[in-house]
Every structure is written in C-alpha cells, then in structure tokens.
Design a protein around this motif. Structure first.
Motif, mmCIF file in Angstrom:
data_model
loop_
_atom_site.group_PDB
_atom_site.id
_atom_site.type_symbol
_atom_site.label_atom_id
_atom_site.label_comp_id
_atom_site.label_asym_id
_atom_site.label_seq_id
_atom_site.Cartn_x
_atom_site.Cartn_y
_atom_site.Cartn_z
ATOM 1 N N UNK A 130 4.601 11.889 -4.828
ATOM 2 C CA UNK A 130 5.475 12.394 -5.883
ATOM 3 C C UNK A 130 4.741 13.340 -6.824
ATOM 4 N N UNK A 131 3.490 13.046 -7.118
ATOM 5 C CA UNK A 131 2.677 13.910 -7.969
ATOM 6 C C UNK A 131 2.448 15.271 -7.307
ATOM 7 N N UNK A 132 2.166 15.264 -6.014
ATOM 8 C CA UNK A 132 1.949 16.521 -5.294
ATOM 9 C C UNK A 132 3.222 17.369 -5.284
ATOM 10 N N UNK A 133 4.374 16.731 -5.087
ATOM 11 C CA UNK A 133 5.643 17.470 -5.114
ATOM 12 C C UNK A 133 5.911 18.056 -6.494
ATOM 13 N N UNK A 134 5.688 17.232 -7.515
ATOM 14 C CA UNK A 134 5.948 17.653 -8.892
ATOM 15 C C UNK A 134 5.054 18.824 -9.295
ATOM 16 N N UNK A 135 3.793 18.800 -8.854
ATOM 17 C CA UNK A 135 2.826 19.840 -9.229
ATOM 18 C C UNK A 135 2.752 20.994 -8.224
ATOM 19 N N UNK A 137 6.450 19.312 6.012
ATOM 20 C CA UNK A 137 5.249 18.816 5.342
ATOM 21 C C UNK A 137 5.508 18.269 3.956
ATOM 22 N N UNK A 138 6.677 18.545 3.406
ATOM 23 C CA UNK A 138 7.035 18.025 2.084
ATOM 24 C C UNK A 138 7.755 16.682 2.170
ATOM 25 N N UNK A 139 8.104 16.275 3.372
ATOM 26 C CA UNK A 139 8.848 15.032 3.552
ATOM 27 C C UNK A 139 7.917 13.817 3.503
ATOM 28 N N UNK A 140 8.421 12.715 2.986
ATOM 29 C CA UNK A 140 7.665 11.471 2.855
ATOM 30 C C UNK A 140 7.156 10.980 4.211
ATOM 31 N N UNK A 141 7.942 11.122 5.240
ATOM 32 C CA UNK A 141 7.561 10.638 6.568
ATOM 33 C C UNK A 141 6.306 11.287 7.123
ATOM 34 N N UNK A 142 6.021 12.516 6.724
ATOM 35 C CA UNK A 142 4.840 13.218 7.222
ATOM 36 C C UNK A 142 3.603 12.954 6.363
ATOM 37 N N UNK A 181 0.838 -1.209 0.000
ATOM 38 C CA UNK A 181 0.000 0.000 0.000
ATOM 39 C C UNK A 181 0.873 1.259 0.000
ATOM 40 N N UNK A 182 1.921 1.272 0.813
ATOM 41 C CA UNK A 182 2.794 2.438 0.878
ATOM 42 C C UNK A 182 3.481 2.687 -0.462
ATOM 43 N N UNK A 183 3.842 1.623 -1.150
ATOM 44 C CA UNK A 183 4.419 1.787 -2.487
ATOM 45 C C UNK A 183 3.405 2.389 -3.459
ATOM 46 N N UNK A 184 2.151 1.984 -3.325
ATOM 47 C CA UNK A 184 1.118 2.486 -4.247
ATOM 48 C C UNK A 184 0.753 3.946 -3.972
ATOM 49 N N UNK A 185 0.812 4.392 -2.722
ATOM 50 C CA UNK A 185 0.449 5.791 -2.445
ATOM 51 C C UNK A 185 1.613 6.751 -2.688
ATOM 52 N N UNK A 186 2.773 6.213 -2.889
ATOM 53 C CA UNK A 186 3.943 7.062 -3.157
ATOM 54 C C UNK A 186 3.696 7.918 -4.403
ATOM 55 N N UNK A 187 2.865 7.422 -5.324
ATOM 56 C CA UNK A 187 2.573 8.187 -6.548
ATOM 57 C C UNK A 187 1.848 9.495 -6.229
ATOM 58 N N UNK A 188 0.993 9.494 -5.208
ATOM 59 C CA UNK A 188 0.319 10.726 -4.803
ATOM 60 C C UNK A 188 1.325 11.729 -4.247
#
Length: 190
Positions: free
Chosen positions: A72-77, A96-101, A63-70
């Motif tokens: 990365x998309x939020x960071x990119x946009x 708030x931009x870090x993956x851990x949060x 699940x964590x691998x699958x939500x990583x796309x959200x």
C-alpha cells in the motif's frame, strides 16, 4: 529462529523448495484452500506445485497481513511496480501493481533495478535467510558435523518426504504425510 525467517524455513522444509524458489514466491502462488504452492520457473525453467504445510498457514496469513503495508505504501508513493517475469510487463502493463504479483517476502528497502535503473521493491536477498539460519544454528550449538551450515537449504529442503510429493502429484490424500513434515528440533532450531 522466528518471524519471517521461521516462515521461510518452514516453507522450504515443508514444501521442498529451493532457497531462490522461496524468495521469489508471489502472493498469487499461494493456494490456502488446496494447501499448495505454485513454484514458477523452477529448476529446468518449469512450473510445479508442492505442499503448503498446514502448520505454517496461520503464521503465513499473519505475515501477508503485515507486508500489505509495503504494498500500500508503494502504491501511495507511486513506487514502480514489482518486476514481472519475462514479457508479462509488456503484455499486462498494470499487472505489477496488483496485490497478487507482490512478493511474499519483500525487501524492507527499495533498490535500483539495474536492468532499467528503476527504483522498486524486490524480494529479500538470499544471504538474509542464510545469515539468520547460521546465527540460529550457532545459538543452538549444533555442530558443523550435524548440519552443513554453508549450504543449509539442501538438507532442509529434502526433509520433505518424497512419497508426499509423489502422492500430491497424483492427487492422492496427503494429510497424514503432511503432518509428518514438521522439522525435528535437531534440524531446524527455533
């Protein structure tokens, strides 16, 4: 029940979480090595640690691998970072931009934060899991007398053996108890 909702239900059942605690989990709150979850600002605004059932770990990692796309998309946009608790946003402006949060169960849609009119990604709403659980109960033909459909988290949450929580807090070996935390088929439909 399957997918994200099954993982959420297993976390609630196996760790004794409240619905809001499950939804507000962050990536950094999961410790796979120690098999525990850190619940922040729980009842009484206190932090606590609880079990991470070994039966949910493979699905949770996937699940964590699958939500990583959200994430990365939020960071990119350049979508606003996730909401941080209390004054942490001022103390650590980039946290708030870090993956851990990032949320363990993020919403699929962006929403406008009413506190600052900022468009950002929040966690899933409580009603999403409640609706999925209700639909699953209806499909399994469990009657209202068997389970309180409206307030399902209470009976599901207390499926965790009280002695496991006590042993966990005392640092004792809990693997035998943890294996017993798998929900019976009659309580949580699959």
């Amino acid at each position: 029940m399957q997918g994200t909702y099954k993982i959420m239900t297993e976390l609630i059942y196996g760790g004794g979480l409240r619905l809001a605690e499950c939804l507000s989990l962050r990536i950094k709150d999961i410790d796979f090595e120690r098999q525990c979850l850190t619940i922040r600002s729980g009842k009484g605004n206190k932090d606590r640690q609880t079990l991470l059932s070994n039966t949910v770990i493979p699905a949770l990692k996937e699940h964590l691998l699958s939500i990583r796309k959200y994430y990365e998309s939020d960071l990119k946009n350049n979508i606003a970072r996730v909401q941080l608790p209390y004054a942490l946003n001022m103390k650590y402006p980039n946290a708030g931009k870090e993956w851990g949060w990032f949320w363990v169960f993020p919403s699929h849609k962006l929403s406008c934060d009413p506190r600052g009119n900022i468009v950002r990604r929040h966690h899933l709403y409580t009603s999403t899991l409640q609706k999925a659980f209700h639909a699953s109960v209806l499909l399994s033909e469990i009657t209202k007398n068997d389970i309180k459909i409206k307030h399902f988290c209470f009976p599901v949450r207390y499926g965790l053996k009280g002695r496991a929580a006590v042993c966990f807090r005392m640092g004792r070996f809990i693997a035998p108890i943890q294996k017993q935390t798998e929900p019976p088929k009659s309580q949580v439909p699959s």
